[in-house]
Design a protein around this motif. Structure first.
Motif, mmCIF file in Angstrom:
data_model
loop_
_atom_site.group_PDB
_atom_site.id
_atom_site.type_symbol
_atom_site.label_atom_id
_atom_site.label_comp_id
_atom_site.label_asym_id
_atom_site.label_seq_id
_atom_site.Cartn_x
_atom_site.Cartn_y
_atom_site.Cartn_z
ATOM 1 N N ASP A 145 -8.596 -6.049 47.593
ATOM 2 C CA ASP A 145 -9.440 -6.163 48.783
ATOM 3 C C ASP A 145 -10.844 -6.629 48.383
ATOM 4 O OD1 ASP A 145 -11.480 -4.833 50.847
ATOM 5 O OD2 ASP A 145 -9.551 -5.118 51.856
ATOM 6 N N SER A 146 -11.373 -7.611 49.116
ATOM 7 C CA SER A 146 -12.652 -8.227 48.721
ATOM 8 C C SER A 146 -13.855 -7.319 48.928
ATOM 9 C CB SER A 146 -12.866 -9.534 49.492
ATOM 10 O OG SER A 146 -12.929 -9.289 50.883
ATOM 11 N N THR A 147 -13.716 -6.281 49.750
ATOM 12 C CA THR A 147 -14.853 -5.391 50.001
ATOM 13 C C THR A 147 -14.667 -4.005 49.409
ATOM 14 O OG1 THR A 147 -13.913 -4.762 52.163
ATOM 15 C CG2 THR A 147 -15.488 -6.596 52.123
ATOM 16 N N SER A 148 -13.426 -3.527 49.322
ATOM 17 C CA SER A 148 -13.202 -2.156 48.847
ATOM 18 C C SER A 148 -12.147 -2.072 47.743
ATOM 19 C CB SER A 148 -12.785 -1.253 50.021
ATOM 20 O OG SER A 148 -11.590 -1.744 50.625
ATOM 21 N N GLY A 149 -11.956 -3.168 47.030
ATOM 22 C CA GLY A 149 -10.979 -3.171 45.946
ATOM 23 C C GLY A 149 -11.555 -2.604 44.663
ATOM 24 N N ARG A 150 -10.838 -2.774 43.585
ATOM 25 C CA ARG A 150 -11.294 -2.239 42.298
ATOM 26 C C ARG A 150 -11.132 -3.278 41.193
ATOM 27 N NH1 ARG A 150 -11.275 3.748 42.283
ATOM 28 N NH2 ARG A 150 -10.602 4.416 44.360
ATOM 29 N N ASP A 151 -12.080 -3.264 40.275
ATOM 30 C CA ASP A 151 -11.954 -4.082 39.073
ATOM 31 C C ASP A 151 -10.929 -3.434 38.139
ATOM 32 O OD1 ASP A 151 -13.885 -5.668 40.152
ATOM 33 O OD2 ASP A 151 -15.474 -5.093 38.750
ATOM 34 N N ILE A 152 -10.451 -4.226 37.202
ATOM 35 C CA ILE A 152 -9.455 -3.763 36.236
ATOM 36 C C ILE A 152 -9.993 -3.952 34.819
ATOM 37 C CG2 ILE A 152 -7.145 -4.191 35.285
ATOM 38 C CD1 ILE A 152 -6.957 -2.928 37.958
ATOM 39 N N LYS A 153 -9.902 -2.902 34.005
ATOM 40 C CA LYS A 153 -10.227 -3.024 32.588
ATOM 41 C C LYS A 153 -9.001 -3.567 31.853
ATOM 42 C CE LYS A 153 -13.640 0.675 32.011
ATOM 43 N NZ LYS A 153 -13.928 1.959 31.289
ATOM 44 N N ALA A 177 -17.213 -4.277 45.695
ATOM 45 C CA ALA A 177 -16.958 -5.545 46.381
ATOM 46 C C ALA A 177 -16.619 -6.622 45.355
ATOM 47 C CB ALA A 177 -18.184 -5.955 47.192
ATOM 48 N N LEU A 178 -15.898 -7.633 45.794
ATOM 49 C CA LEU A 178 -15.546 -8.744 44.920
ATOM 50 C C LEU A 178 -16.795 -9.463 44.426
ATOM 51 C CD1 LEU A 178 -13.669 -10.910 43.684
ATOM 52 C CD2 LEU A 178 -13.518 -11.953 45.976
ATOM 53 N N ALA A 179 -17.746 -9.671 45.320
ATOM 54 C CA ALA A 179 -18.981 -10.383 44.979
ATOM 55 C C ALA A 179 -20.150 -9.751 45.720
ATOM 56 C CB ALA A 179 -18.860 -11.864 45.341
#
Length: 280
Positions: A145-153, A177-179
């Motif tokens: 999700d572009s607003t409430s997603g998560r980054d991945i290590k 957020a994505l950006a």
């Protein structure tokens, strides 16, 4: 409306042929920790990733895109089917060497390298399963999700005694957020590289020639270097003729490779597919 100079540069590079596959593809470096954000592929039947199947145990070819997956005539798949129908051990073992292997692809933004735009990350079955399990975990929700997603290590290491490096993926603990701006996020989402522009199927004739050369123990440079995309209705040798060649060439098939080891020697599977990506 302000001009998007990065988008203009990308378009110019594409038109002039200056954009390279290596710039578009990303892979984690061994011993380093990376953070990426996955962007789901649009119009992909609700699936965030794409899959492609390659033959990569055949001669000097690091990988050959399988036409069968697109519903197109495929002499290698025809040969596999015929070998399996033979019912003898020798044919079965040869068929196993020919089976295609799957690679999964994700569109990603690499944190710290946002200026390079969206790139494609290629990985194997284990990483694929790990990412799908994360997405099914209700504690994380839709990580794309572009607003409430998560980054991945992403951490790539080579344990002692192991032939291949191992890639570990873990979701970040906090949703982001994505950006920083919605405009940037939209630009990235609208400019996901087209996977179909990066790989093309060889023609039916070319694939027939390559597999016949491999079965005969030949090193056919013409067969391994052609990258045509047209298809023809017939090949120099049919799958039946190729099967006969396989029987006549018993003992001439490579014995130094296994089902999961490419003909060339690589430190890990990602290196093998990096070679594939350079050669197309």
């Amino acid at each position: 409306m302000a001009l998007d100079l990065n988008a203009i540069r990308a378009k110019l590079n594409k038109l002039s042929g200056n954009s390279s596959r290596r710039d578009t593809l990303w892979r984690p470096q061994e011993g380093e920790e990376h953070v990426v954000r996955i962007i789901a592929f649009p119009d992909n039947d609700g699936q965030p990733f794409k899959e492609r199947w390659f033959y990569y145990n055949i001669g000097n070819n690091p990988g050959l895109l399988a036409p069968h997956q697109f519903g197109s005539p495929d002499p290698i798949q025809e040969l596999i089917n015929e070998l399996r129908s033979d019912g003898n051990k020798e044919s079965y073992e040869l068929a196993k060497k020919l089976y295609p292997k799957m690679r999964a692809y994700a569109a990603v933004i690499v944190r710290g390298e946002e200026d390079k735009g969206v790139r494609l990350w290629s990985f194997g079955k284990m990483v694929y399963q790990s990412l799908l399990n994360i997405m099914l975990d209700e504690d994380y929700g839709d990580i794309t999700d572009s607003t409430s997603g998560r980054d991945i290590k992403v951490v790539c290491t080579k344990p002692p005694g192991r032939m291949y490096a191992v890639t570990d993926v873990r979701p970040r603990g906090k949703a982001t957020a994505l950006a920083e701006s919605q405009k940037t996020a939209k630009t990235w989402i609208d400019n996901i590289p087209n996977l179909d522009d990066m790989y093309s199927c060889k023609s039916y004739d070319e694939l027939g020639k390559i597999v016949n050369a491999w079965i005969g123990g030949e090193d056919d440079e013409d067969a391994t270097n052609n990258t045509g995309t047209t298809r023809t209705a017939s090949t120099t040798r049919t799958a039946s003729t190729t099967r006969t060649t396989a029987a006549e060439s018993s003992g001439s098939t490579p014995t130094s490779t296994t089902d999961d080891t490419p003909a060339k020697k690589y430190q890990n599977l990602d290196d093998a597919f990096a070679d594939l990506e350079d050669d197309f």
